[in-house]
Design a protein around this motif. Structure first.
Motif, PDB file in Angstrom:
ATOM      1  N   TYR A 156      -0.188  -0.362  -7.757  1.00  0.00           N
ATOM      2  CA  TYR A 156       0.953   0.187  -7.004  1.00  0.00           C
ATOM      3  C   TYR A 156       0.452   1.188  -5.974  1.00  0.00           C
ATOM      4  CZ  TYR A 156       5.078   3.095  -6.094  1.00  0.00           C
ATOM      5  OH  TYR A 156       6.083   3.814  -5.495  1.00  0.00           O
ATOM      6  N   LEU A 157       0.920   1.034  -4.734  1.00  0.00           N
ATOM      7  CA  LEU A 157       0.551   1.951  -3.660  1.00  0.00           C
ATOM      8  C   LEU A 157       1.804   2.416  -2.950  1.00  0.00           C
ATOM      9  CD1 LEU A 157      -1.402   3.312  -1.618  1.00  0.00           C
ATOM     10  CD2 LEU A 157      -1.402   1.149  -0.349  1.00  0.00           C
ATOM     11  N   GLU A 215      -5.451  -6.487   1.660  1.00  0.00           N
ATOM     12  CA  GLU A 215      -5.235  -7.048   0.325  1.00  0.00           C
ATOM     13  C   GLU A 215      -4.638  -8.449   0.471  1.00  0.00           C
ATOM     14  OE1 GLU A 215      -6.179  -5.852  -2.437  1.00  0.00           O
ATOM     15  OE2 GLU A 215      -6.663  -3.773  -1.903  1.00  0.00           O
ATOM     16  N   PRO A 216      -5.350  -9.500   0.110  1.00  0.00           N
ATOM     17  CA  PRO A 216      -4.881 -10.869   0.348  1.00  0.00           C
ATOM     18  C   PRO A 216      -3.633 -11.252  -0.444  1.00  0.00           C
ATOM     19  CG  PRO A 216      -6.887 -10.870  -0.967  1.00  0.00           C
ATOM     20  CD  PRO A 216      -6.693  -9.474  -0.493  1.00  0.00           C
ATOM     21  N   ASN A 217      -3.351 -10.561  -1.541  1.00  0.00           N
ATOM     22  CA  ASN A 217      -2.180 -10.908  -2.350  1.00  0.00           C
ATOM     23  C   ASN A 217      -1.345  -9.660  -2.609  1.00  0.00           C
ATOM     24  OD1 ASN A 217      -0.422 -12.513  -3.859  1.00  0.00           O
ATOM     25  ND2 ASN A 217      -1.529 -12.117  -5.765  1.00  0.00           N
ATOM     26  N   ALA A 218      -0.903  -9.037  -1.503  1.00  0.00           N
ATOM     27  CA  ALA A 218      -0.077  -7.831  -1.589  1.00  0.00           C
ATOM     28  C   ALA A 218       1.338  -8.145  -1.128  1.00  0.00           C
ATOM     29  CB  ALA A 218      -0.671  -6.722  -0.734  1.00  0.00           C
ATOM     30  N   LYS A 219       2.302  -7.372  -1.634  1.00  0.00           N
ATOM     31  CA  LYS A 219       3.700  -7.523  -1.256  1.00  0.00           C
ATOM     32  C   LYS A 219       4.297  -6.153  -0.959  1.00  0.00           C
ATOM     33  CE  LYS A 219       4.307 -11.998  -1.904  1.00  0.00           C
ATOM     34  NZ  LYS A 219       4.750 -12.928  -0.846  1.00  0.00           N
ATOM     35  N   ASP A 263      -1.023  -8.906  -6.506  1.00  0.00           N
ATOM     36  CA  ASP A 263      -2.065  -8.036  -7.057  1.00  0.00           C
ATOM     37  C   ASP A 263      -1.790  -6.578  -6.703  1.00  0.00           C
ATOM     38  OD1 ASP A 263      -3.597 -10.134  -8.165  1.00  0.00           O
ATOM     39  OD2 ASP A 263      -4.479 -10.548  -6.190  1.00  0.00           O
ATOM     40  N   VAL A 264      -1.150  -6.380  -5.534  1.00  0.00           N
ATOM     41  CA  VAL A 264      -0.847  -5.036  -5.053  1.00  0.00           C
ATOM     42  C   VAL A 264       0.599  -5.007  -4.577  1.00  0.00           C
ATOM     43  CG1 VAL A 264      -1.438  -3.218  -3.399  1.00  0.00           C
ATOM     44  CG2 VAL A 264      -3.236  -4.704  -4.315  1.00  0.00           C
ATOM     45  N   VAL A 265       1.338  -3.975  -4.989  1.00  0.00           N
ATOM     46  CA  VAL A 265       2.693  -3.747  -4.494  1.00  0.00           C
ATOM     47  C   VAL A 265       2.666  -2.500  -3.622  1.00  0.00           C
ATOM     48  CG1 VAL A 265       5.051  -3.128  -5.130  1.00  0.00           C
ATOM     49  CG2 VAL A 265       3.823  -4.874  -6.440  1.00  0.00           C
ATOM     50  N   VAL A 266       3.021  -2.665  -2.356  1.00  0.00           N
ATOM     51  CA  VAL A 266       2.992  -1.561  -1.401  1.00  0.00           C
ATOM     52  C   VAL A 266       4.414  -1.045  -1.227  1.00  0.00           C
ATOM     53  CG1 VAL A 266       2.349  -0.827   0.921  1.00  0.00           C
ATOM     54  CG2 VAL A 266       1.038  -2.639  -0.227  1.00  0.00           C
ATOM     55  N   ASP A 323       0.689 -10.463   7.004  1.00  0.00           N
ATOM     56  CA  ASP A 323       0.425  -9.031   7.151  1.00  0.00           C
ATOM     57  C   ASP A 323       1.448  -8.332   8.040  1.00  0.00           C
ATOM     58  OD1 ASP A 323      -0.301 -10.219   9.526  1.00  0.00           O
ATOM     59  OD2 ASP A 323      -2.166  -9.081   9.772  1.00  0.00           O
ATOM     60  N   GLU A 324       2.586  -8.977   8.305  1.00  0.00           N
ATOM     61  CA  GLU A 324       3.585  -8.371   9.184  1.00  0.00           C
ATOM     62  C   GLU A 324       4.727  -7.740   8.390  1.00  0.00           C
ATOM     63  OE1 GLU A 324       3.542 -10.538  13.476  1.00  0.00           O
ATOM     64  OE2 GLU A 324       4.366 -11.753  11.835  1.00  0.00           O
ATOM     65  N   LEU A 325       5.221  -6.636   8.912  1.00  0.00           N
ATOM     66  CA  LEU A 325       6.306  -5.872   8.305  1.00  0.00           C
ATOM     67  C   LEU A 325       7.496  -5.840   9.259  1.00  0.00           C
ATOM     68  CD1 LEU A 325       7.414  -3.754   6.195  1.00  0.00           C
ATOM     69  CD2 LEU A 325       6.318  -2.003   7.634  1.00  0.00           C
TER      70      LEU A 325
END
Length: 331
Positions: free
Chosen positions: A6-7, A22-26, A46-49, A209-211
């Motif tokens: 978690y970030l 991070e290739p598998n981040a959401k 793998d990572v939750v931003v 990688d876009e928000l």
């Protein structure tokens, strides 16, 4: 649920850098869809931003008369905003029809646009679903398809997009602003979501990688004369079988401007361009409304469980336009 890192991102730059490396981040906004998907092991990041601290919560007037809505604006605040209620009532109505008060208090504009289908087979790990596992098949084809699409479907997927807000935004010619470490770009809302074709797992035009940072509404006089109509299986909160976002202006009994979009019928909010083409410059009559609705649904293809949606969509278009005309809001 799979373990994950978690970030909490303090700023946009940190969030974009994290998603790019991070290739598998959401991204996590309100979490009203992502958390459910993680619990069901449909999403396994793998990572939750966490982006809830980012300064994307404003609703601002644009110099040209439009409106800029930050991606982290809560749905409840959007529906209650004075400018939205008076200048874009179809949007306020769509949001209020979309979910319970508790969900509206948590859900965000950007997250609402990116929510994934509620197709039963998408959530069922034992069922074939090309969205969840590309190449596995589509259990909805030949299965229970009452809520499936009738426009823009393919042999690979017949799921529908669940958002009510997105249908209204499609009718309003909204633009989505997205950002990555490469810069900023703008996408018309009608081009944000993709039809399934042979790659139903690719649901939007966004890169990984876009928000989404904002949604912009143009200054649109016809939007003040607008309405959202949603047909669902029960009076309490449920996803649309069919919905219609409509805006119309008339002068001397003739349609001078019209915007239409449909929900519950496709993998994306369906902008009814053919119906608009037929209505523009036509008499504002029941006959014109029926002709436009029939033309828009002419390409539709239903399944045994959902063929009723084709006629239902036509009737809902006509009923919505009639209401705009008879309550004086289209004059």
């Amino acid at each position: 649920m799979k373990s994950f890192t978690y970030l909490s991102a303090p700023d946009v730059e940190t969030a974009l850098r994290a998603i790019a490396t991070e290739p598998n981040a959401k991204f996590l906004g309100g979490g009203t869809n992502l958390v459910d998907l993680m619990r069901e092991d449909v999403e396994q990041p793998d990572v939750v931003v966490d982006i809830t601290r980012l300064p994307l919560t404003g609703i601002e007037q644009l110099p040209g008369g439009g409106l800029r809505i930050g991606a982290l604006v809560r749905n409840s605040r959007l529906a209650a905003h004075a400018s939205v209620r008076t200048r874009y009532p179809v949007l306020a109505q769509a949001v209020l029809n979309g979910a319970s008060a508790q969900l509206r208090n948590m859900a965000t504009v950007g997250g609402n646009l990116l929510q994934r289908t509620r197709c039963l087979y998408f959530y069922d790990g034992a069922a074939a679903c090309n969205k969840r596992t590309p190449g596995s098949g589509c259990a909805a084809i030949g299965g229970f398809a009452r809520n499936a699409g009738v426009l823009g479907v393919s042999d690979h997927c017949i799921a529908t997009h669940p958002s009510d807000m997105a249908v209204a935004l499609a009718a309003l010619d909204a633009t989505v602003e997205v950002e990555s470490t490469r810069g900023v770009r703008r996408i018309p809302l009608t081009e944000l979501h993709r039809l399934p074709g042979s790659t139903p797992q690719v649901e939007t035009a966004l890169a990984a990688d876009e928000l989404i940072t904002a949604v912009e509404l143009p200054a649109l006089p016809v939007a003040a004369h607008s309405r959202y109509r949603k047909v669902r299986d029960r009076a309490s909160y449920a996803f649309a079988l069919v919905s219609v976002a409509a805006a119309m202006e008339t002068e001397d009994g003739v349609v001078t401007d019209v915007r239409l979009a449909l929900g519950g019928v496709s993998a994306k909010p369906w902008r009814a361009r053919e119906a608009e083409r037929i209505l523009l410059g036509a008499p504002a009559t029941e006959e014109s409304f029926h002709r436009a609705a029939a033309a828009e649904l002419a390409p539709a293809a239903g399944r045994p469980d959902n063929t009723f949606k084709i006629e239902l969509a036509q009737r809902t278009i006509v009923a919505t336009l009639r209401r705009l005309l008879t309550d004086g809001s289209a004059a």
